[in-house]
Design an enzyme around this catalytic site. Structure first.
Site, short mmCIF file in Angstrom:
data_model
loop_
_atom_site.label_atom_id
_atom_site.label_comp_id
_atom_site.label_asym_id
_atom_site.label_seq_id
_atom_site.Cartn_x
_atom_site.Cartn_y
_atom_site.Cartn_z
N SER A 96 0.91 -1.14 0.13
CA SER A 96 0.01 0.03 -0.03
C SER A 96 0.73 1.31 0.05
O SER A 96 2.10 1.15 0.19
CB SER A 96 -1.01 0.03 1.39
OG SER A 96 -1.48 1.20 1.38
N TYR A 117 -2.49 -0.11 9.97
CA TYR A 117 -2.63 -0.66 8.69
C TYR A 117 -1.19 -0.56 8.18
O TYR A 117 -0.83 -1.22 7.70
CB TYR A 117 -3.84 -0.19 7.91
CG TYR A 117 -3.84 -0.56 6.50
CD1 TYR A 117 -4.43 -1.82 6.20
CD2 TYR A 117 -3.48 0.19 5.51
CE1 TYR A 117 -4.63 -2.26 4.91
CE2 TYR A 117 -3.53 -0.30 4.27
CZ TYR A 117 -4.01 -1.34 3.72
OH TYR A 117 -4.25 -1.84 2.72
#
Lengths: 252, 476
Positions: free
Chosen positions: A145, A158
């Site tokens: 990500s 995250y």
């Protein structure tokens, strides 16, 4: 086998319900890909995808795979390779967002997020890399990500798990030099998917289709790190150096 | 990795014992086009005995023999398996001359190169039966790809000149085969891409030549129709014929070409212009491409300029020019490692043949390539003669066109897929030794006798102990 122009014939997707991975698969089957295996928690949940791929002339199958049950990864991947023969591409696409409210209520909730996003990616990544090394070719595509590049107040857990997966993937890729196996790191930006439904979009938010187009373009060219949308490569080349006070204001 | 092992026992160390790893030289191999590398356990035996030992203990992904790696794609790769480079086992014998024969028999190890052969044969007044555009190919590779050259219209391909060969089969046994001894297996090995077994050595006929020079006629053709007409009507008068075609030319000059045709000169014909030995042969590399070349050096502008210059410097018409063997046959070999000039992305070669009578398709394909502005250096056009009995041999009567293209050209994959369809529709095929990207489903249409070949492979290697990435990619 991967061909001279970067087309692949067979794909295994870990986290085979991921919107991004499926958009990538859709583009691959327009090319040379004729074999797709989707590893998902509940195989019946991927049935409509399997039906769609089968109708397009692809040998498609869903198998059971749970990122959290790391003790099963070796058997599941080993069986998938043994049954299907070579895989030219393995996409590691599973993951979960950390729900900030759940984390506030129970710090141990972090263990689940870490195990799903990091531990599971590491175990399945090591096992997939070993199977690819034995067949002497193939690409392991790790979808991390853009959140792996800098921590943000609203998704730092995250981001931390993705940063771990990202760094792991880079090193794994370097350790495989000379084996015929490549590890590609894909860093998507904010994408409108079922995972991000209801979240406030970040700058450069984009669609799954745009992401998949950029991933295919980078993959065909043999890129080792793919930013999607590709403009994020340049945006983050600058943002990585922004002082935190500025980053905080930008990050919102 | 046993099923259900605890997560602490994950494969942090490679599963093989270290002794095995020490013996194994894991290497990435690619073809001449420098695309799609794969890993293999590479061995380079230095004796015939060692070479024959490489097969029996190969792992389940099998073994493949590799020569000088001039196949453009993945024909000489075997991912995850073993690859034996044969080039250090490279001796050969020139047999005694047979009274009245126009050839002499030569027995050569599979690893012997045409380069090595020529250095010995030419001074003895002999040549190889067939040579491709490079002399850096081995005898084993010449058989495996059933190579062709400028004399195909008269002399056929390499395997038309082989008397016999020794083949190590998957079970380790060695058989002696030829057009008259197990012809089925011989013709499956001819053009069989190394997949019927390991070729150990071969005996073939080498023609006598009158000198080491060629008498060459050059014709500059302003467009495609002219060059096709010249070849169709005149090739029969020449032993060797090929046209270099400028695929970047468009409009009225589309398909403009330089046609060079010739034959070996006699000693008397050479004597008139040279005081030297009529069989003098010197072939070397006069320059090398740099070890690293950035991508994009070959772009539309530079290639167009090069092609223009080259076309203009060629004579409009010239007759009986004396040329050396390297100049006439192997001009690219003068630059070592020229495949690096395409940059890190590599390149591919696309070569097809379509039957005589389908010139309209030839024109449409060249139109498409010109219109796409493919950054292609000079391509090669030739009229083939009859094909042989091999089910997988490439040459067939018709027009063959070969061109190099850097992989970075945008839209290349779909363009070539479309052109492949046109080739199939015309009843043609692409050359497996050059291929790195054709759709697997087209191969049975291009090679209608594929199943016949598969049956022979099944007979000699049911367990697929001989394998290659090409075979995997195309499901041969």
């Amino acid at each position: 086998m991967r061909d001279a122009l970067g087309a692949v014939q067979s794909v295994l997707v870990l986290g085979g319900n991921s919107d991004i991975a499926l958009a990538i698969v859709d583009r691959l089957v327009e090319g040379r890909t004729r074999k797709v295996v989707l590893a998902v928690r509940r195989p019946e949940s991927a049935q409509s995808t399997i039906d769609r791929l089968t109708a397009a002339g692809v040998a498609a199958e869903a198998i059971a795979f749970d990122a959290l049950r790391t003790e099963e990864h070796s058997r599941i991947l080993g069986d998938a390779f043994a049954k299907a023969g070579d895989f030219d591409l393995v996409i590691s696409a599973f993951g979960m967002l950390a729900d900030q409210d759940a984390l506030d209520a129970d710090p141990l909730y972090a263990v689940t997020v870490i195990n799903a996003n990091f531990t599971g990616a590491v175990t399945s990544g090591l096992i997939a890399a070993d199977l690819l090394r034995k067949q002497g070719h193939g690409t392991l595509m790790m979808i991390t990500s853009i959140a792996a590049v800098r921590g943000r107040a609203d998704n730092f857990l995250y981001g931390a798990t993705k940063a771990g997966q990202d760094l792991f993937s880079q090193g794994l890729g370097d350790s495989l030099v000379g084996s015929g196996v490549r590890v590609v790191v894909v860093r998507p930006g904010f994408v409108h998917t079922k995972m991000t439904e209801g979240l406030k979009p970040a700058p450069f938010a984009t669609t799954v289709d745009k992401i998949a187009d950029d991933v295919i373009a980078g993959f065909s060219k043999g890129r080792e790190t793919i930013f999607a949308p590709s403009i994020l490569r340049y945006v983050f080349a600058l943002l990585i150096h922004a002082p935190r006070i500025i980053w905080r204001r930008l990050g919102g | 990795m046993s099923p259900g092992s605890p997560s602490t026992a994950l494969p942090s160390t490679p599963p093989e014992p270290s002794a095995e790893l020490a013996r194994t030289r894991a290497t990435e191999l690619f073809g001449w086009g420098r695309t799609a590398p794969t890993g293999a356990d590479l061995r380079r035996p230095t004796s015939a005995i060692e070479l024959r030992r490489a097969l029996p203990d190969a792992n389940p992904r099998g073994l493949l023999a590799r020569g000088l790696g001039r196949s453009y794609g993945d024909a000489a790769q075997n991912s995850g398996g073993r690859v034996i480079e044969t080039i250090d086992v490279a001796s050969f014998t020139v047999h005694e001359a047979i009274e009245g024969a126009d050839h002499v028999l030569v027995t050569a190890d599979a690893g012997a190169s045409i380069d090595r052969l020529l250095h010995s044969l030419v001074p003895q007044g002999l040549f190889v039966p067939v040579t491709p555009g490079t002399r850096y190919v081995t005898v084993g590779g010449a058989i495996a790809a059933d190579i062709h050259g400028k004399n195909h219209h008269r002399k056929g391909s390499w395997c038309d000149h082989v008397e016999s060969l020794r083949l190590q089969l998957a079970d380790g046994s060695v058989v002696d085969i030829g057009p008259n001894s197990d012809p089925e297996l011989y013709w499956a090995t001819a053009g069989g891409m190394g997949l019927t077994g390991v070729i150990l050595d071969a005996t073939f006929r080498c023609p006598r030549i009158g000198s080491s020079r060629l008498l060459v006629d050059t014709d500059r053709a302003p467009d495609l129709d002219t060059v096709v007409e010249l070849m169709a009507t005149g090739d029969a008068d020449y032993d060797y014929s090929v046209a270099w075609i400028d695929l970047m030319a468009t409009g009225a000059s589309m398909g403009r070409s330089v046609l060079t045709r010739g034959r070996f000169a006699t000693a008397e014909e050479v004597g008139a212009s040279s005081s030297a030995d009529p069989f003098d042969y010197r072939a070397g590399v006069i320059a090398s491409a740099p070890p690293f070349v950035p991508g994009g050096l070959l772009n539309k502008l530079t290639v167009r300029a090069f092609n223009e210059l080259w076309f203009r410097k060629s004579p409009k018409l010239r007759r009986d020019e004396l040329q050396t063997i390297p100049t006439f046959f192997h001009p690219l070999d003068m630059v070592g490692g020229w495949n690096r000039i395409y940059g890190p992305g590599g390149f591919l070669q696309w070569q097809f043949v379509i039957p005589f009578g389908t010139e309209a398709t030839l024109r449409r394909i060249i139109e498409e390539l010109s219109a796409a502005g493919c950054t292609s250096f000079l391509a090669v056009l030739k009229a083939f003669g009859p094909s042989n009995e091999s089910p997988l041999s490439f040459p067939a009567p018709g027009w063959t066109l070969a061109l190099d293209i850097p992989t970075g050209v945008s839209g290349l994959a779909t363009l070539l897929d479309r052109l492949d369809d046109m080739v199939v529709e015309a009843g043609g095929r692409i050359y497996l030794a050059k291929d790195s990207r054709v759709r697997a489903e087209l191969v049975p249409q291009m090679y209608p006798r594929l199943d016949e070949w598969r049956a022979i492979r099944e007979r000699v290697d049911p367990q697929r102990r001989i394998n290659s990435d090409l075979a995997r990619r195309l499901s041969l």
